[in-house]
Design an enzyme around this catalytic site. Structure first.
Site, mmCIF file in Angstrom:
data_model
loop_
_atom_site.group_PDB
_atom_site.id
_atom_site.type_symbol
_atom_site.label_atom_id
_atom_site.label_comp_id
_atom_site.label_asym_id
_atom_site.label_seq_id
_atom_site.Cartn_x
_atom_site.Cartn_y
_atom_site.Cartn_z
ATOM 1 N N ALA A 62 0.760 -1.170 -0.007
ATOM 2 C CA ALA A 62 -0.089 -0.200 -0.164
ATOM 3 C C ALA A 62 0.949 1.298 0.037
ATOM 4 O O ALA A 62 2.152 1.215 0.258
ATOM 5 C CB ALA A 62 -0.788 -0.019 1.413
ATOM 6 N N GLY A 105 -0.702 -5.180 1.230
ATOM 7 C CA GLY A 105 -2.101 -5.259 0.594
ATOM 8 C C GLY A 105 -2.022 -5.787 -0.891
ATOM 9 O O GLY A 105 -3.290 -6.274 -1.119
ATOM 10 N N GLU A 108 -2.536 -9.378 -0.027
ATOM 11 C CA GLU A 108 -3.907 -9.783 0.557
ATOM 12 C C GLU A 108 -5.004 -9.584 -0.648
ATOM 13 O O GLU A 108 -6.027 -10.331 -0.442
ATOM 14 C CB GLU A 108 -4.364 -8.396 1.830
ATOM 15 N N GLU A 128 4.060 -5.469 6.902
ATOM 16 C CA GLU A 128 3.532 -4.435 7.899
ATOM 17 C C GLU A 128 4.013 -4.472 9.194
ATOM 18 O O GLU A 128 4.230 -3.503 9.709
ATOM 19 C CB GLU A 128 2.150 -4.772 7.820
#
Length: 255
Positions: A62, A105, A108, A128
């Protein structure tokens, strides 16, 4: 669309993230575009399979610059979780074509798909933890269900990138192919899926997801039993079985 491209190849929809300068990192405008596109795909009965991919890098996480100063409410608003859940809930089969980085992300997003096919140069992971946070768009939920709790914790707690080979060993990806053959193989999978009975695919997907979510085995089996029996009220079931008996290829209508 500014950050995405979409094309139909026969009955297959292909979404590509198009932010090459940012290694296709996901920012809020990109995910908002993706959300709008998924809503349209949900309503388009012509699309039988959805492929999500990007050139060179799937999605390198992200956009950290957009998150660094978020408070709790702003972080919730920034989250990609609702959009990724819409992808997970699509009734049609979905395939992530992973080339290069699929981090945070990006991973994900891949986990929200039914299948993941990776190139040999793919690198995946959940970094993260190294930023003082954790995966927040399905990573801590879908990874344990796919890999088992210990393997998921290994990825999330250490925050390290792993190779395509390691990802395949862990069960994170279904198949590894050479980079130049990635989309060719993904399209082969998608074309095979297009030939399957749409109703049975939809019900099988729904039943698998319901069974995973249902803690009581007896009730999960009941869901399967009822969904299986309901398929005998479809034209596709009659066509599939008659074609088998008559030794011909079935022609499914999705009814």
């Amino acid at each position: 669309m500014k950050n995405l491209s979409f094309e139909m190849i026969g009955r297959i929809g292909v979404v590509r993230i198009n932010r090459p300068r940012a290694l296709n990192a996901l920012n809020k405008p990109t995910v908002e575009e993706l959300d709008e596109l998924i809503e349209k795909i949900k309503k388009d009965s012509e699309i039988k399979v959805l492929i999500i991919g990007s050139d060179n890098n799937f999605a390198a996480g992200a956009d950290i610059k957009g998150m660094v100063n978020c408070n709790v409410e702003e972080a919730k608003d920034f989250s990609f979780s609702k959009t990724f859940q819409k992808i997970y809930n699509l009734e049609i089969p979905t395939i992530a074509a992973i080339d290069g980085y699929a981090l945070g992300g990006g991973l994900e997003l891949a986990l929200a798909c039914d299948f993941r096919i990776a190139s040999t140069n793919a690198k995946v992971g959940f970094p993260e933890i190294n930023l003082g946070i954790m995966p927040g768009a399905g990573g801590t939920i879908r990874a344990p269900r796919l890999l088992g709790v210990s393997r998921a914790k290994e990825l999330i707690f250490f925050g390290e990138m792993i190779s395509a080979d390691r990802a395949e060993q862990m069960g994170l990806v279904n198949k590894i192919v050479e980079q130049e053959k990635l989309m060719e193989v993904v399209m082969e999978w998608a074309e095979k899926l297009c030939k399957k009975p749409p109703v049975a695919l939809r019900v099988a997907k729904k039943t698998i997801d319901a069974g995973i979510s249902e803690p009581k085995l007896n009730y999960a089996i009941k869901i399967e039993y009822e969904n299986w029996a309901d398929l005998f009220n479809t034209e596709d079931q009659k066509e599939g079985m008659r074609a088998f008996i008559e030794k011909r290829q079935p022609i499914y209508q999705g009814k």
